[in-house]
Design a protein around this motif. Structure first.
Motif: not given
Length: 276
Positions: A76-105
């Motif tokens: 299982y792997g993941a990437m995350a990014f956050s940044s201040p924006l318009f008085g709050g914070n925006v968040g972006l993320g991507f994750s991947h789980f599994g192998y060739s017969l079963f993968q979930s993004d």
């Protein structure tokens, strides 16, 4: 032999209900405390509780990987990014789980803001893509998650998180429901060096531990030690972290964690973080 049988059951469960891969948390800091990270105010709140990154003042990016039970099929792997924006914070993320017969993004886009002093709320939209063997077919879905976090004082934090609250299903199969997950928890800072976190949760069509708790102890400003335990089933966790500030606001750090499941065995975990 017993471990192998349980692993086959786990992978088979993922391939039929898809619940296990939907609500994974991320970040080796939380992992070192048995994933009791619902009140952590860091970049990994993108996956753990979207209300948490509302408190960040700088941009932050991180990568995370765990070799679950030392099996490449359950990586299982993941990437995350956050940044201040318009008085709050925006968040972006991507994750991947599994192998060739079963993968979930999973792709995450969210926004979090402090609504008033000592209280924040975050809302995120998630897109899921499940790729399986030809017998089962591929699936896609969109759902959302939300979280709140309250800090009545400098020591106490209380958080709550819900995933897929209206029980949405996949586009291609209305009978295949994504899990509905609710988690609540709190943490208390006994001193500048010692943090205790406690969390519980419940899932429908999925799984989350009944109880988990962790401790974080800072040896100094750079080094931290962590440990935790999750119950039903029992999983022990240990970890350490290093952070170093350079320049005006740049901060680099990495966290290591190790979890031991009572049946399935060991899982090493690593995350690298950069704040700028």
């Amino acid at each position: 032999m017993k471990r192998f049988i349980y692993l086959i059951l786990l992978v088979g469960f993922c391939s039929t209900s898809f619940g296990q891969s939907m609500s994974f948390v991320a970040g080796a800091r939380a992992a070192g405390m048995a994933n009791a990270g619902i009140t952590n105010l860091d970049n990994w709140a993108v996956f753990n509780n979207p209300a948490g990154y509302a408190w960040l003042n700088n941009k932050a990016v991180g990568v995370f990987y765990e070799n679950r039970f030392l099996m490449k099929e359950t990586g299982y792997g993941a990437m995350a990014f956050s940044s201040p924006l318009f008085g709050g914070n925006v968040g972006l993320g991507f994750s991947h789980f599994g192998y060739s017969l079963f993968q979930s993004d999973k792709i995450v886009l969210g926004y979090s803001q402090q609504l008033f002093k000592g209280f924040s709320m975050g809302l995120q939209v998630n897109y899921f893509s499940v790729r399986q063997s030809e017998y089962y077919g591929n699936l896609n879905a969109v759902t959302f998650e939300a979280g709140v976090l309250a800090k009545p004082n400098d020591r106490l934090s209380i958080g709550a998180y819900v995933f897929n609250p209206i029980n949405l299903s996949y586009f291609e199969d209305n009978q295949s429901k994504m899990p509905v997950t609710l988690r609540i928890g709190m943490s208390y800072l006994f001193s500048k060096s010692l943090l205790l976190s406690v969390e519980t949760g419940k899932s429908i069509n999925g799984y989350t531990p009944v109880f988990r708790t962790g401790i974080e102890y800072y040896i100094n400003e750079q080094f931290a030690l962590r440990t935790g335990i999750a119950l039903v089933p029992v999983e022990y966790s240990f970890g350490l972290g290093y952070n170093n500030v350079f320049g005006n606001k740049n901060k680099f750090g990495f966290d290591l964690a190790f979890a031991y499941h009572e049946v399935l065995g060991s899982t090493p975990k690593l995350s690298v973080n950069y704040e700028f």
